[in-house]
Enzyme design. Structure first.
Site, PDB file in Angstrom:
ATOM      1  N   CYS A   8      17.585  27.788  22.084  1.00 31.58           N
ATOM      2  CA  CYS A   8      17.848  29.413  21.836  1.00 31.58           C
ATOM      3  C   CYS A   8      17.549  29.390  20.426  1.00 31.58           C
ATOM      4  O   CYS A   8      16.876  28.355  19.836  1.00 31.58           O
ATOM      5  CB  CYS A   8      19.135  29.865  22.160  1.00 31.58           C
ATOM      6  SG  CYS A   8      20.669  28.789  21.451  1.00 31.58           S
ATOM      7  N   ASN A  11      21.231  27.651  18.538  1.00 28.84           N
ATOM      8  CA  ASN A  11      21.814  26.313  19.030  1.00 28.84           C
ATOM      9  C   ASN A  11      23.250  26.215  18.465  1.00 28.84           C
ATOM     10  O   ASN A  11      23.888  25.281  18.679  1.00 28.84           O
ATOM     11  CB  ASN A  11      21.047  25.162  18.420  1.00 28.84           C
ATOM     12  CG  ASN A  11      21.326  24.092  19.540  1.00 28.84           C
ATOM     13  OD1 ASN A  11      21.203  22.583  18.806  1.00 28.84           O
ATOM     14  ND2 ASN A  11      21.537  23.975  20.573  1.00 28.84           N
ATOM     15  N   CYS A  13      25.260  29.120  20.487  1.00 27.49           N
ATOM     16  CA  CYS A  13      25.955  29.824  21.424  1.00 27.49           C
ATOM     17  C   CYS A  13      25.325  29.544  22.655  1.00 27.49           C
ATOM     18  O   CYS A  13      26.112  29.029  23.528  1.00 27.49           O
ATOM     19  CB  CYS A  13      25.781  31.675  21.329  1.00 27.49           C
ATOM     20  SG  CYS A  13      26.313  32.065  19.397  1.00 27.49           S
ATOM     21  N   ARG A  14      24.065  30.194  22.976  1.00 29.35           N
ATOM     22  CA  ARG A  14      23.646  30.004  24.454  1.00 29.35           C
ATOM     23  C   ARG A  14      23.233  28.850  24.828  1.00 29.35           C
ATOM     24  O   ARG A  14      23.606  28.377  26.140  1.00 29.35           O
ATOM     25  CB  ARG A  14      22.538  31.166  24.594  1.00 29.35           C
ATOM     26  CG  ARG A  14      22.859  32.519  24.520  1.00 29.35           C
ATOM     27  CD  ARG A  14      21.629  33.498  24.365  1.00 29.35           C
ATOM     28  NE  ARG A  14      21.051  33.337  22.995  1.00 29.35           N
ATOM     29  CZ  ARG A  14      19.822  33.770  22.722  1.00 29.35           C
ATOM     30  NH1 ARG A  14      19.178  34.580  23.392  1.00 29.35           N
ATOM     31  NH2 ARG A  14      19.406  33.521  21.385  1.00 29.35           N
ATOM     32  N   SER A  15      22.337  28.175  24.091  1.00 28.83           N
ATOM     33  CA  SER A  15      21.848  26.755  24.548  1.00 28.83           C
ATOM     34  C   SER A  15      22.636  25.666  24.558  1.00 28.83           C
ATOM     35  O   SER A  15      22.831  24.686  25.581  1.00 28.83           O
ATOM     36  CB  SER A  15      20.334  26.650  23.685  1.00 28.83           C
ATOM     37  OG  SER A  15      20.757  26.178  22.325  1.00 28.83           O
ATOM     38  N   ASP A 126      21.832  37.875  23.563  1.00 29.03           N
ATOM     39  CA  ASP A 126      22.363  36.947  22.406  1.00 29.03           C
ATOM     40  C   ASP A 126      23.865  37.199  22.186  1.00 29.03           C
ATOM     41  O   ASP A 126      24.207  38.359  21.638  1.00 29.03           O
ATOM     42  CB  ASP A 126      21.530  36.965  21.128  1.00 29.03           C
ATOM     43  CG  ASP A 126      21.760  35.661  20.275  1.00 29.03           C
ATOM     44  OD1 ASP A 126      23.059  35.288  20.303  1.00 29.03           O
ATOM     45  OD2 ASP A 126      20.957  35.368  19.695  1.00 29.03           O
TER      46      ASP A 126
HETATM   47  P1  4NP Z   1      22.257  31.608  19.663  1.00 25.40           P
HETATM   48  O1  4NP Z   1      22.854  32.701  18.885  1.00 25.40           O
HETATM   49  O2  4NP Z   1      20.738  31.750  19.480  1.00 25.40           O
HETATM   50  O3  4NP Z   1      22.497  31.856  21.345  1.00 25.40           O
HETATM   51  O4  4NP Z   1      22.722  30.320  19.296  1.00 25.40           O
HETATM   52  C1  4NP Z   1      22.463  32.816  17.537  1.00 25.40           C
HETATM   53  C2  4NP Z   1      23.368  32.012  16.698  1.00 25.40           C
HETATM   54  C3  4NP Z   1      23.099  32.235  15.234  1.00 25.40           C
HETATM   55  C4  4NP Z   1      22.141  33.189  14.907  1.00 25.40           C
HETATM   56  C5  4NP Z   1      21.444  33.912  15.708  1.00 25.40           C
HETATM   57  C6  4NP Z   1      21.670  33.700  17.125  1.00 25.40           C
HETATM   58  N1  4NP Z   1      22.013  33.316  13.374  1.00 25.40           N
HETATM   59  O5  4NP Z   1      21.331  34.146  13.057  1.00 25.40           O
HETATM   60  O6  4NP Z   1      22.552  32.717  12.748  1.00 25.40           O
END
Ligand code: 4NP
Length: 158
Positions: A8, A11, A13-15, A126
């Site tokens: 994702c 790294n 939240c989702r993955s 997300d």
């Molecule tokens: P993820 O979510 O891609 O599912 O881990 C996010 C976590 C952090 C950020 C963006 C998306 N960020 O911009 O810090």
């Protein structure tokens, strides 16, 4: 060994949620010596951090361990180290193609929802922005189950 990498953006939240759920499935199905799993982010902001509170809370609620899951950034070597690189959304796929420009790879690059018949979403929204980690869990859990079914059939692991 079939090696699966979930990807994702951050790294956190989702993955990592996908990694924890898929690892749990692999353990329950006695496939730890046949399938391995990891996760990574296309971005570098959260390297070294554990999962986001929303992800860890939903996993705890479901009784799924996320022990040892720490954020890292995807790099070109991952194309040598994995057979399946499974992204959460189309932006992740585009970013993966800019990290690794070679076209001659054997690696399967796909989105998690591509493995679900008639998915509610084509991309996993997300939760870092939506705040809806329960919905993320629903989608990722279904995706992981169907991805595992696909891999088991494809590689005759049943
Ligand atoms: P993820 O979510 O891609 O599912 O881990 C996010 C976590 C952090 C950020 C963006 C998306 N960020 O911009 O810090």
């Amino acid at each position: 060994m079939i090696r699966v990498l979930f990807v994702c953006l951050g790294n956190i939240c989702r993955s990592p949620m996908a990694e924890a759920i898929f690892r749990d499935l692999i353990i329950k199905e006695n496939l730890v010596d046949k399938i391995s799993v990891d996760s990574g982010g296309t971005g570098d902001w959260h390297i070294g951090k554990g999962p986001h509170k929303g992800t860890s809370q939903v996993l705890e609620l479901k009784g799924i361990s996320f022990e040892g899951i720490i954020a890292r950034q995807v790099n070109e070597k991952d194309w040598d180290d994995f057979d399946y690189i499974i992204a959460m959304d189309e932006q992740n796929v585009a970013d993966l193609h800019s990290i690794r420009k070679a076209q001659d790879d054997q690696v399967v690059i796909a989105r998690l929802m591509d493995f679900v018949e008639q998915p509610k979403e084509e991309n996993v929204p997300d939760p870092y922005y939506t705040g809806n980690f329960d919905y993320t869990y629903q989608l990722v859990s279904e995706g992981c189950t169907q991805l595992l079914n696909y891999i088991k059939e494809k590689h005759s692991l049943t």
